[in-house]
Design an enzyme around this catalytic site. Sequence first.
Site, PDB file in Angstrom:
ATOM      1  N   GLU A 204      12.167  29.201  48.954  1.00 46.09           N
ATOM      2  CA  GLU A 204      11.085  29.561  49.953  1.00 46.09           C
ATOM      3  C   GLU A 204       9.999  28.487  50.374  1.00 46.09           C
ATOM      4  OE1 GLU A 204       9.783  33.447  48.764  1.00 46.09           O
ATOM      5  OE2 GLU A 204      12.219  34.208  49.062  1.00 46.09           O
ATOM      6  N   LYS A 335      11.785  44.773  54.675  1.00 40.10           N
ATOM      7  CA  LYS A 335      12.703  43.742  55.219  1.00 40.10           C
ATOM      8  C   LYS A 335      13.876  44.507  55.865  1.00 40.10           C
ATOM      9  CE  LYS A 335      12.454  41.170  50.674  1.00 40.10           C
ATOM     10  NZ  LYS A 335      13.121  40.848  49.286  1.00 40.10           N
TER      11      LYS A 335
END
EC number: 4.2.1.11
Length: 429
Positions: A204, A335
Amino acid sequence: MPIIEQVGAREILDSRGNPTVEVEVGLLDGTVARAAVPSGASTGEHEAVELRDGGSRYLGKGVEKAVEAVLDEIAPAVIGLGADEQRLVDQALLDLDGTPDKSRLGANAILGVSLAVAKAAAQSAELPLFRYLGGPNAHILPVPMMNIINGGAHADTGVDVQEFMIAPIGAPSFKEALRWGAEVYHSLKSVLKKQGLSTGLGDEGGFAPDLPGTKAALDLIGTAIEGAGLKIGSDVALALDVAATEFYTDGTGYAFEKETRTAEQMAQFYEQLIGAYPLVSIEDPLSEDDWDGWVALTSAIGDRVQLVGDDLFVTNPERLEDGIERGAGNALLVKVNQIGTLTETLDAVSLAHHAGYKTMMSHRSGETEDTTIADLAVAVGSGQIKTGAPARSERVAKYNQLLRIEEELGDAARYAGDLAFPRFGVESK
């Protein structure tokens, strides 16, 4: 009415070099919109099922079956429907799949269509996506929860905690918050170099040094914040994603920092952390099915820190409702691919907000250049977004979209700042 005329799909690559699904929806009025689906590394057991091909192609991770599901089954079912009837379209997708976990057609196929339909409807209405989904009152820019040290399943190091995040809560605007975050990120790189530690990146975009434990990582970040000329706590607070399910074994406990710990011992560790560091949020501090542990932890420290359910709730309204009734956690990680349709995502956010739970919009570790979640964060007023470090274009794409939204809103824009965590007074420690 913007009628769906065409639905196409293709296999593309995500940020980890794995295949994912991209869907294009065309309307009768000539509008064409596209959406790409993300994929997680540490996935909850209760998430909707991502359809993968198996076999040798792409090491079994191909998504040709999901693409075929879009082209052969989903397209005929939604062509002719109104793109502005999102709930109707998503219900058609759910009915067509017919399983509780979307395992027949695949959540990656279903979500791609769901998001592309929403984006097409927004374009047809000549509205930005955040305004189309959020209405006239959508104006809150979220605090960027930047993952600047990667551990756990996101990095090949000995650090058990998956994400160490900074939250620039004291910034006056999103634009300044992003600058602060970037400056701390670069300051951290200098700190790591000076100490002879790795500046290699995790999934990330955060650094992935091999460190002895959680406190060492937090201390490094504190040094970096001060090195950037900012105050730890009042300017920039700290947050964690522990992803505890990844190191939990049923019947044994939590294999954390070279010890086997109980839920109670993990809770004691977190209590020590929030006493020593300006932590505003801890995500997945315990395993996804450790309901008793979650309830006890929330009772013990839930009035002092945000406790975010990711694997616990998997953006599923039913699991969230169960958690609310039990008193587990006080915030929902959002999400879209965990649940698989935009409608169900919006329902989960609405349920959370009505129960007094905070929400944090989130990317996945396997991302694309799609910026839908940036618009969605503003649309629902989540006040928080995590989409990685201020590095790697699939992460920065979301931050840049939020810059555009803030600019478009002009004087109406409001940065959530420390109000994103209203119950938790954060001071320098």
